[in-house]
Design a protein around this motif. Structure first.
Motif, PDB file in Angstrom:
ATOM      1  N   ASP A 239      -3.995   4.160   0.016  1.00 31.62           N
ATOM      2  CA  ASP A 239      -5.233   3.019  -0.660  1.00 31.62           C
ATOM      3  C   ASP A 239      -6.482   2.704   0.061  1.00 31.62           C
ATOM      4  O   ASP A 239      -6.915   1.799  -0.272  1.00 31.62           O
TER       5      ASP A 239
ATOM      6  N   ASN B  16      -2.609   5.281   4.979  1.00 29.63           N
ATOM      7  CA  ASN B  16      -2.957   4.680   3.693  1.00 29.63           C
ATOM      8  C   ASN B  16      -3.564   5.425   2.829  1.00 29.63           C
ATOM      9  O   ASN B  16      -4.699   5.237   2.920  1.00 29.63           O
TER      10      ASN B  16
ATOM     11  N   ALA C  53       0.625  -0.959  -0.177  1.00 28.69           N
ATOM     12  CA  ALA C  53      -0.457   0.300  -0.178  1.00 28.69           C
ATOM     13  C   ALA C  53       1.105   1.158  -0.143  1.00 28.69           C
ATOM     14  O   ALA C  53       1.945   1.723   0.965  1.00 28.69           O
TER      15      ALA C  53
ATOM     16  N   GLU D  62     -12.481  -5.837  -2.078  1.00 30.93           N
ATOM     17  CA  GLU D  62     -11.347  -5.566  -2.707  1.00 30.93           C
ATOM     18  C   GLU D  62     -10.836  -6.709  -4.000  1.00 30.93           C
ATOM     19  O   GLU D  62     -11.523  -7.685  -3.820  1.00 30.93           O
TER      20      GLU D  62
END
Length: 178
Positions: free
Chosen positions: A136, A134, A22, A151
């Motif tokens: 992501d 993060n 990430a 995801e």
């Protein structure tokens, strides 16, 4: 036919890879400000077990640096934790701090910790806050700390699944033929 099945199995095994790390955003505020981005897991350029690790030529916003690149040293908790930002090209220490250890794992394969961390100037009175988020991550109760919901698996994972299902189907077909 056997060689084709083996080739498919070998291709599926070799196509499986590790998921990408990430992307983390680092924001330093307080008596010195800076910002940069790094992957959650990095391969250090230098370091020593039990001491910390160094990342050379990290691009970011480092006020006072010659060209907005800095060497970042992340110290182990045994050495007081914290972080050093050093401008190699200008031969200038931009910030040196004590605080918590900012990573987990070994110095050879560290993973950065998420959250906000209070840092103090080494041997001085400066105060800083390092916030690691993060980029992501998806929405959730903690900003930048929760994995994105739903995801999509990587193509290599799908290839492994299909290869395994194909192998099981061929084994079943072979048993049924006996």
């Amino acid at each position: 036919m056997k060689s084709f099945k083996k080739a498919v199995l070998v291709a599926a095994l070799f196509s499986a890879g590790v998921a990408n790390a990430a992307l983390y955003q680092f924001n330093l505020t307080g008596d010195y400000t800076a910002s940069w981005q790094l992957n959650s897991t990095v391969t250090p350029d230098d370091g020593a077990v039990g001491a910390g690790f160094i990342l050379y030529d990290v691009e970011g916003n480092f006020p006072g640096s010659a060209i907005d690149y800095a060497d970042l040293t992340f110290y182990n908790a045994d050495l007081g934790g914290g972080l050093e930002i050093y401008d190699y090209y200008g031969d200038l220490e931009l910030m040196l701090s004590d605080g918590p250890q900012l990573y987990s794992g070994s110095e050879d394969a560290p993973t950065f910790s998420l959250g906000s961390f209070a840092l103090t100037e080494y041997g001085g009175t400066g105060r800083y806050t390092l916030t690691v988020t993060n980029l992501d991550a998806g929405p959730g109760p903690g900003p930048g700390t929760d994995p994105a919901p739903g995801e999509v698996p990587e193509p290599a994972s799908i290839a492994m699944l299909l290869g395994g299902l194909g192998l099981m189907a061929s084994m079943k077909k072979r048993r049924a033929a006996k």
